[in-house]
Design an enzyme around this catalytic site. Structure first.
Site, PDB file in Angstrom:
ATOM      1  N   CYS A 146       0.791  -1.230   0.000  1.00  0.00           N
ATOM      2  CA  CYS A 146       0.000   0.000   0.000  1.00  0.00           C
ATOM      3  C   CYS A 146       0.828   1.287   0.000  1.00  0.00           C
ATOM      4  O   CYS A 146       0.463   2.237  -0.710  1.00  0.00           O
ATOM      5  CB  CYS A 146      -1.030  -0.002   1.127  1.00  0.00           C
ATOM      6  SG  CYS A 146      -0.557  -0.778   2.646  1.00  0.00           S
ATOM      7  N   ARG A 203       7.324 -11.090   5.127  1.00  0.00           N
ATOM      8  CA  ARG A 203       7.014 -11.056   6.565  1.00  0.00           C
ATOM      9  C   ARG A 203       7.922 -12.056   7.273  1.00  0.00           C
ATOM     10  O   ARG A 203       8.173 -13.154   6.758  1.00  0.00           O
ATOM     11  CB  ARG A 203       5.561 -11.437   6.809  1.00  0.00           C
ATOM     12  CG  ARG A 203       4.545 -10.687   5.952  1.00  0.00           C
ATOM     13  CD  ARG A 203       4.101  -9.385   6.552  1.00  0.00           C
ATOM     14  NE  ARG A 203       3.221  -8.664   5.624  1.00  0.00           N
ATOM     15  CZ  ARG A 203       1.906  -8.856   5.546  1.00  0.00           C
ATOM     16  NH1 ARG A 203       1.338  -9.747   6.337  1.00  0.00           N
ATOM     17  NH2 ARG A 203       1.182  -8.155   4.687  1.00  0.00           N
ATOM     18  N   GLN A 219       0.761 -10.992  -3.382  1.00  0.00           N
ATOM     19  CA  GLN A 219      -0.657 -10.684  -3.214  1.00  0.00           C
ATOM     20  C   GLN A 219      -1.257 -10.200  -4.529  1.00  0.00           C
ATOM     21  O   GLN A 219      -0.596  -9.489  -5.286  1.00  0.00           O
ATOM     22  CB  GLN A 219      -0.836  -9.601  -2.153  1.00  0.00           C
ATOM     23  CG  GLN A 219      -0.431 -10.027  -0.757  1.00  0.00           C
ATOM     24  CD  GLN A 219      -0.573  -8.892   0.234  1.00  0.00           C
ATOM     25  OE1 GLN A 219      -0.038  -7.808   0.024  1.00  0.00           O
ATOM     26  NE2 GLN A 219      -1.304  -9.125   1.304  1.00  0.00           N
ATOM     27  N   ASP A 263      -2.971  -7.744  -5.172  1.00  0.00           N
ATOM     28  CA  ASP A 263      -3.274  -6.578  -4.358  1.00  0.00           C
ATOM     29  C   ASP A 263      -3.857  -5.461  -5.206  1.00  0.00           C
ATOM     30  O   ASP A 263      -3.498  -5.300  -6.376  1.00  0.00           O
ATOM     31  CB  ASP A 263      -1.982  -6.094  -3.697  1.00  0.00           C
ATOM     32  CG  ASP A 263      -2.197  -5.595  -2.287  1.00  0.00           C
ATOM     33  OD1 ASP A 263      -3.369  -5.479  -1.882  1.00  0.00           O
ATOM     34  OD2 ASP A 263      -1.203  -5.323  -1.604  1.00  0.00           O
ATOM     35  N   HIS A 314      -5.436  -1.165  -4.573  1.00  0.00           N
ATOM     36  CA  HIS A 314      -5.818  -0.078  -3.685  1.00  0.00           C
ATOM     37  C   HIS A 314      -6.634   0.919  -4.484  1.00  0.00           C
ATOM     38  O   HIS A 314      -6.231   1.336  -5.570  1.00  0.00           O
ATOM     39  CB  HIS A 314      -4.574   0.560  -3.070  1.00  0.00           C
ATOM     40  CG  HIS A 314      -3.819  -0.390  -2.201  1.00  0.00           C
ATOM     41  ND1 HIS A 314      -2.778  -1.154  -2.672  1.00  0.00           N
ATOM     42  CD2 HIS A 314      -4.009  -0.756  -0.909  1.00  0.00           C
ATOM     43  CE1 HIS A 314      -2.334  -1.931  -1.699  1.00  0.00           C
ATOM     44  NE2 HIS A 314      -3.065  -1.714  -0.627  1.00  0.00           N
ATOM     45  N   LYS A 357     -12.010  -4.457   8.295  1.00  0.00           N
ATOM     46  CA  LYS A 357     -11.920  -5.257   7.078  1.00  0.00           C
ATOM     47  C   LYS A 357     -13.031  -6.295   7.021  1.00  0.00           C
ATOM     48  O   LYS A 357     -13.668  -6.618   8.030  1.00  0.00           O
ATOM     49  CB  LYS A 357     -10.564  -5.949   6.991  1.00  0.00           C
ATOM     50  CG  LYS A 357     -10.250  -6.888   8.147  1.00  0.00           C
ATOM     51  CD  LYS A 357      -8.883  -7.535   7.947  1.00  0.00           C
ATOM     52  CE  LYS A 357      -8.548  -8.482   9.102  1.00  0.00           C
ATOM     53  NZ  LYS A 357      -7.298  -9.230   8.857  1.00  0.00           N
ATOM     54  N   HIS A 416      -8.457  -1.220   0.454  1.00  0.00           N
ATOM     55  CA  HIS A 416      -7.490  -2.269   0.154  1.00  0.00           C
ATOM     56  C   HIS A 416      -8.279  -3.533  -0.174  1.00  0.00           C
ATOM     57  O   HIS A 416      -9.229  -3.868   0.542  1.00  0.00           O
ATOM     58  CB  HIS A 416      -6.605  -2.591   1.365  1.00  0.00           C
ATOM     59  CG  HIS A 416      -5.988  -1.393   2.030  1.00  0.00           C
ATOM     60  ND1 HIS A 416      -4.625  -1.209   2.102  1.00  0.00           N
ATOM     61  CD2 HIS A 416      -6.540  -0.334   2.684  1.00  0.00           C
ATOM     62  CE1 HIS A 416      -4.372  -0.095   2.776  1.00  0.00           C
ATOM     63  NE2 HIS A 416      -5.519   0.450   3.136  1.00  0.00           N
TER      64      HIS A 416
END
Length: 611
Positions: A299, A328, A346, A348, A350, A433, A479
């Site tokens: 992000c 991570r 991901q 992902d 945004h 979320k 997100h």
């Protein structure tokens, strides 16, 4: 004292009965903790004896004996001083005194006794041991004391318990099926991915076959994103530490991140100053020293792309998507195949929108998740709305913005037509979320897709757009990741399909099996047509008998086998054999080709029988 559910009480009592049995058979053992879990219970033990499967069998016999003794579970509350004395009298000082220290001053301290056994425990329990009628000890594993690699590794015995033997047997059958479907086992057998110690635990090497599955999923979601007006972006795997200080990922996620990377010149300067590791850590924490970090999330990079040019209300919503790899730090004991890793990609995205657009954009994100799940035949799922924990300090932002974001998630969840729960403490540090918790074909639950509403990061990065009033306004950020991570999602899919992917996802879609060498040239000519059609195929020209070729294709879980003998070659046909169904008979090759192309184009879940 927290009142447990009847099933939790049963499993909690089972863990105490297990500990009772262990001390009867191995009296020198030191005890740590033994809680109930979602699927059973465990207890952690410290003993020089290494438990074996044979020991578990003996312990089960002893546990059954204790159950028949009908020992009452008796709760006893006492002062801290009395508790210390009880622990010492029972000879369990090594770990229990530390657990006693965890109990805050002023909170009740209690023990539970059953027969000769006593344990520091908040409860609750069955009335007596005779309530344990259906149980099984499942496995032995290593577990660091308090989950820290700095502490001693204990032996953890896992078990499960149910109110009835029928429920226990149903669960054990599910476990047996889960072992057959284990993605670590199937991934190795089907050559889908590899984990190599030289590369590092928790870092997935996608082999050619696994890469096909991943690429097909990415192609699928990319087409859906294009339909919904997303724009593809690419960002680096690393960023300056100040970027993550601004976002709050550093220090909020510090414990689950790889250490910062410090520039060589800075390290040399610290060395010349004879600085210690503690000095470096403190200067990084204070911001005196900057550095870089393997990105824990995508992000902040997407925020910087949004903020790279002036934005008008006419530009919104801006939807940025990326298959972005993040990193991570997971403890080695927590890593597991593809479902718990240290580096993952991901799907992902945004979205940056006005406050008035939030509801519509969240619904669009949720519809995307539903498209993904329905395409893959994952129709059983529940929805979890993750909210703030009012007693936690980990969250950023103003309460009013949190209230708006949480309400937006609640309203969106109501539109899905499936049950949803609100769970305090499950929010991200920057916003609430919506998580999709999927039930696979054997009843296990997996948390996969997620959508998050975020009023806070736009404030932290001072994002703005020019509104219709020609004034600056703050956008809202959403997100979303329908797959979650590609690694975890593929790991779940391997187990969901037991490695037998639908034809559109299968690494190999068709295998041509000539019965003798005389049919090889015909098989190779058909292979050329499959190639031109964009299908994935192979030709088995080994000199084995046809039965061996079929078994090999079945082991590789190829959806379609095309058997070619002299008769099929002369008739310009193929004999179709379908994975899991068997022989369908001979058809013209053109007819088969049209069929498989239709199934791939429609992303059908399984090869269909001929009409």
């Amino acid at each position: 004292m927290k009142q447990m559910s009847p099933l939790e009480e049963l499993r909690h009592s089972a863990s105490h009965i297990l500990a009772t049995a262990v001390l009867r058979l191995f009296p020198e053992t030191q005890l740590d903790i033994g809680p109930p879990t979602d699927n059973g219970f465990y207890y952690d033990f410290d003993t020089e004896h290494r438990f074996t499967r044979e020991d578990l069998d003996k312990l089960e016999v002893e546990m059954a004996r204790i159950a028949k003794e009908q020992q009452a579970f008796e709760r006893m509350e006492c002062s801290r001083e009395e508790a210390i004395q009880k622990i010492k009298e029972f000879g369990q000082e090594r770990y229990k005194l530390g657990r006693l220290d965890d109990i805050p001053e002023g909170e009740a301290i209690s023990f539970y006794r059953n027969g000769e056994f006593i344990d520091l425990c908040a409860g609750t329990h069955l009335k007596n041991t005779s309530g344990l009628k259906a149980f099984k000890l499942l496995s032995i594993a290593g577990a660091y004391h308090r989950g820290s690699e700095k502490n001693k590794q204990l032996q953890r015995i896992y078990g499960t318990a149910f109110p009835s033997k029928d429920e226990l047997q149903q669960y054990l059958t599910q476990l047996e099926e889960a072992q057959k479907r284990d993605h670590r086992k199937l991934g190795r057998e089907l050559q889908l991915f590899h984990i190599d110690e030289a590369v590092g635990q928790g870092l997935i090497l996608w082999t050619p076959k696994g890469a096909i599955v991943r690429q097909e999923l990415q192609n699928f979601i990319s087409r859906e994103l294009q339909k919904q007006g997303y724009q593809q972006v690419f960002t680096p795997h690393i960023g300056k530490l100040d970027l993550y200080r601004t976002s709050g990922h550093f220090p909020y996620y510090q414990e689950s991140q790889f250490p910062p990377i410090v520039e060589p010149e800075t390290l040399q300067k610290l060395k010349d100053e004879r600085a210690t590791c503690a000095d470096l850590s403190n200067r990084l924490a204070s911001g005196e020293i900057n550095g870089f970090m393997l990105k824990p999330m995508n992000c902040p990079h997407h925020i910087k792309i949004f903020d790279s040019q002036p934005r008008s209300y006419r530009d919104l919503p801006v939807r940025l998507a990326e298959f972005g790899t993040v990193y991570r730090w997971e403890q080695s004991g927590e890593l597991g195949g593809m479902t718990r890793v240290r580096g993952f990609t991901q799907d992902d995205a945004h979205l940056f929108c006005t406050e008035e657009q939030v509801a519509k954009e969240v619904l669009g994100c949720l519809s995307l998740v539903k498209i993904v799940l329905s395409t893959l035949g994952m129709h059983e799922y529940r929805v979890r709305v993750g909210l703030r924990d009012p007693d936690s300090q980990k969250y950023t932002g103003e309460a009013a913005n949190w209230d708006k974001a949480e309400q937006a998630c609640r309203e969106a969840a109501k539109t899905l037509g499936v049950p949803f729960t609100e769970e305090a403490g499950e929010a991200a540090f920057y916003g609430p979320k919506i998580d999709f918790v999927i039930k696979d074909v054997i009843g296990r639950e997996w948390q996969l897709g997620t959508v998050q509403v975020d009023y806070n990061l736009p404030i932290r990065f001072d994002l703005n757009y020019v509104g219709a009033d020609n004034q600056k306004h703050r956008p809202v950020m959403i997100h979303r990741a329908p797959f979650g991570s590609m690694e975890r999602f593929v790991g779940v899919l391997i187990e969901h399909f037991a490695g037998a992917f639908p034809v559109w996802l299968a690494p190999e879609q068709v295998r041509l099996l000539p019965i003798t060498d005389n049919q090889n040239d015909y098989a190779l000519s058909l292979a050329e047509q499959l190639k031109e059609a964009g299908l994935r195929y192979s030709v088995d020209t080994h000199s084995d008998k046809i039965g061996a070729k079929i078994r090999r294709a079945q082991m590789d879980k190829v959806p379609y086998m095309l058997i070619i003998g002299q008769k099929e070659m002369e008739a310009q046909q193929v004999a179709v054999r379908v994975r899991g169904k068997g022989d369908e008979g001979a058809v013209a090759f053109g007819e088969f080709l049209a069929r498989i192309q239709r199934e791939v184009a429609n992303r059908e879940l399984a090869p269909l029988a001929s009409a």
